[in-house]
Design a protein around this motif. Structure first.
Motif, mmCIF file in Angstrom:
data_model
loop_
_atom_site.group_PDB
_atom_site.id
_atom_site.type_symbol
_atom_site.label_atom_id
_atom_site.label_comp_id
_atom_site.label_asym_id
_atom_site.label_seq_id
_atom_site.Cartn_x
_atom_site.Cartn_y
_atom_site.Cartn_z
ATOM 1 N N LYS A 6 21.608 50.981 69.285
ATOM 2 C CA LYS A 6 22.660 51.487 68.417
ATOM 3 C C LYS A 6 23.923 51.734 69.239
ATOM 4 O O LYS A 6 23.862 52.130 70.409
ATOM 5 N N LYS A 7 25.061 51.518 68.611
ATOM 6 C CA LYS A 7 26.330 51.570 69.349
ATOM 7 C C LYS A 7 26.767 52.985 69.694
ATOM 8 O O LYS A 7 27.750 53.168 70.421
ATOM 9 N N ASN A 8 26.055 53.994 69.170
ATOM 10 C CA ASN A 8 26.413 55.369 69.500
ATOM 11 C C ASN A 8 25.471 55.990 70.519
ATOM 12 O O ASN A 8 25.467 57.204 70.715
ATOM 13 N N LEU A 9 24.633 55.145 71.186
ATOM 14 C CA LEU A 9 23.728 55.643 72.218
ATOM 15 C C LEU A 9 24.373 55.525 73.588
ATOM 16 O O LEU A 9 24.884 54.454 73.944
ATOM 17 N N LYS A 10 24.300 56.576 74.342
ATOM 18 C CA LYS A 10 24.860 56.586 75.688
ATOM 19 C C LYS A 10 23.745 56.843 76.701
ATOM 20 O O LYS A 10 22.975 57.797 76.554
ATOM 21 N N MET A 11 23.652 55.984 77.705
ATOM 22 C CA MET A 11 22.606 56.126 78.707
ATOM 23 C C MET A 11 23.002 57.157 79.756
ATOM 24 O O MET A 11 24.143 57.166 80.233
ATOM 25 N N GLU A 12 22.049 58.001 80.118
ATOM 26 C CA GLU A 12 22.244 58.983 81.180
ATOM 27 C C GLU A 12 21.056 58.917 82.125
ATOM 28 O O GLU A 12 19.940 58.595 81.710
ATOM 29 N N LYS A 13 21.302 59.237 83.379
ATOM 30 C CA LYS A 13 20.242 59.234 84.380
ATOM 31 C C LYS A 13 20.284 60.542 85.150
ATOM 32 O O LYS A 13 21.248 60.819 85.882
ATOM 33 N N LEU A 59 13.539 55.664 69.859
ATOM 34 C CA LEU A 59 14.778 55.142 70.417
ATOM 35 C C LEU A 59 15.469 54.263 69.376
ATOM 36 O O LEU A 59 14.888 53.288 68.885
ATOM 37 N N ALA A 60 16.700 54.604 69.039
ATOM 38 C CA ALA A 60 17.417 53.903 67.971
ATOM 39 C C ALA A 60 17.900 52.543 68.468
ATOM 40 O O ALA A 60 18.654 52.465 69.439
ATOM 41 N N VAL A 70 15.562 59.838 86.127
ATOM 42 C CA VAL A 70 14.962 59.541 84.836
ATOM 43 C C VAL A 70 16.064 59.139 83.859
ATOM 44 O O VAL A 70 17.056 59.854 83.694
ATOM 45 N N ILE A 71 15.867 57.990 83.189
ATOM 46 C CA ILE A 71 16.848 57.473 82.237
ATOM 47 C C ILE A 71 16.548 58.004 80.843
ATOM 48 O O ILE A 71 15.393 58.019 80.405
ATOM 49 N N SER A 72 17.600 58.438 80.171
ATOM 50 C CA SER A 72 17.482 58.859 78.781
ATOM 51 C C SER A 72 18.702 58.362 78.016
ATOM 52 O O SER A 72 19.703 57.958 78.610
ATOM 53 N N PHE A 73 18.601 58.391 76.694
ATOM 54 C CA PHE A 73 19.694 57.921 75.842
ATOM 55 C C PHE A 73 20.080 59.049 74.893
ATOM 56 O O PHE A 73 19.229 59.584 74.171
ATOM 57 N N GLN A 74 21.369 59.377 74.895
ATOM 58 C CA GLN A 74 21.882 60.448 74.069
ATOM 59 C C GLN A 74 22.649 59.865 72.886
ATOM 60 O O GLN A 74 23.441 58.934 73.035
ATOM 61 N N LYS A 75 22.419 60.443 71.711
ATOM 62 C CA LYS A 75 23.083 59.970 70.502
ATOM 63 C C LYS A 75 24.413 60.701 70.339
ATOM 64 O O LYS A 75 24.462 61.928 70.272
ATOM 65 N N MET A 76 25.495 59.928 70.261
ATOM 66 C CA MET A 76 26.834 60.472 70.068
ATOM 67 C C MET A 76 27.151 60.515 68.567
ATOM 68 O O MET A 76 26.476 59.884 67.752
ATOM 69 N N GLU A 77 28.177 61.256 68.213
ATOM 70 C CA GLU A 77 28.529 61.414 66.807
ATOM 71 C C GLU A 77 29.087 60.134 66.208
ATOM 72 O O GLU A 77 28.868 59.849 65.026
#
Length: 287
Positions: free
Chosen positions: A153-160, A112-113, A164-171
């Motif tokens: 990191k400022k490009n991580l977006k939380m999704e549920k 996790l970044a 279940v919670i996960s974090f997606q890395k945006m460009e």
């Protein structure tokens, strides 16, 4: 005249047969009772509840009988002062829990970044209960609270998804602030040792476990987008957890290392990682 002479001789023999001497050394009273048959030595220490026997020895010819008593002191310290264990300016062992501190918090064993040296914790321990013995060792418990802030990191977006919670890395960076925050109440069970190195109880080492309790509302996901703070609660943080704590200090300051084997998320509810914290504590003056 014969009776008077007999009385004087008997008194002189009795005074030679029994000798009772008491003297004081620092906070101890030493009593020596010497007779024709045996020598008895009794040592008492001035404790918070008065003089407490700590040693008694009986020496008679080849016979020796020695008894030791472990001196104990029970203390309760609050932000408003000491409730028990207060004994004026007398030097005694003072334990270390009640105080405040801060440090860095690191996520271990995860991809996790996050920004490690922007992530930290603040600790406040208002109540301390301890029991000291041999003026060198102590068992400590109490109450405290810890606030953790993991800067993602400022490009991580939380999704549920499906709970279940996960974090997606945006460009690109989508947030100016992106952090995972948590508040926990903690209760310690610590063992402290103050080696007698003529440092007047300055040097100390302690370690043990911290039992923590949190709630969903004590876990927050905070982001800032277009000058607007967005706070997400109910992120399924652990209700209870356990930390392993070790510290070394001198006087009223210590360096601590704390390891938490478990993630702040409930099992199967979010990223799994362990936690490591390193920081400093400043303890309240209890004199």
């Amino acid at each position: 005249m014969t009776a008077l002479a007999f009385l004087l001789i008997s008194t002189n023999l009795f005074s030679q047969a029994v000798s009772d001497t008491t003297f004081h050394y620092r906070d101890k009273t030493i009593q020596v009772m010497d007779s024709l048959d045996e020598v008895r030595v009794k040592v008492s220490k001035n404790d918070s509840i008065g003089y407490v026997p700590v040693y008694e020895g009986i020496f008679a010819g080849e016979k020796e009988v020695e008894t030791y008593t472990v001196g104990t002191d029970f203390n309760i310290n609050t932000p408003f002062g000491s409730l028990l264990g207060r004994d004026g300016d007398k030097l005694r062992m003072r334990t270390h829990w009640q105080g405040m501190g801060a440090g860095f918090s690191f996520m271990m064993n995860t991809d996790l970044a996050y920004r490690p040296f922007m992530s930290g914790e603040i600790v406040l321990n208002p109540l301390e209960i301890s029991s000291t013995f041999l003026d060198q060792f102590a068992l400590i418990t109490g109450i405290g609270v810890v606030y953790r802030d993991y800067a993602l990191k400022k490009n991580l977006k939380m999704e549920k998804n499906n709970g279940v919670i996960s974090f997606q890395k945006m460009e690109t960076d989508i947030y100016s602030v992106n952090s995972l925050k948590q508040i926990e109440f903690i209760c310690p069970l610590l063992f402290e040792w103050q080696p007698k190195l003529n440092l007047k109880h300055k040097l100390f080492l302690s370690g043990g476990v911290l039992f923590s309790y949190g709630a969903d509302r004590a876990g927050m996901y905070v982001t800032r987008e277009k000058d607007e703070d967005l706070i997400g609660r109910g992120i399924d943080v652990r209700i209870d957890n356990m930390d392993i704590l070790g510290q070394v200090g001198f006087g009223d300051i210590s360096l601590y290392v704390k390891y938490t084997p478990n993630s702040i998320f409930q099992p199967q509810k979010g990223p799994n990682f362990s936690q490591l914290s390193v920081g400093f504590m400043v303890y309240f003056n209890k004199k």
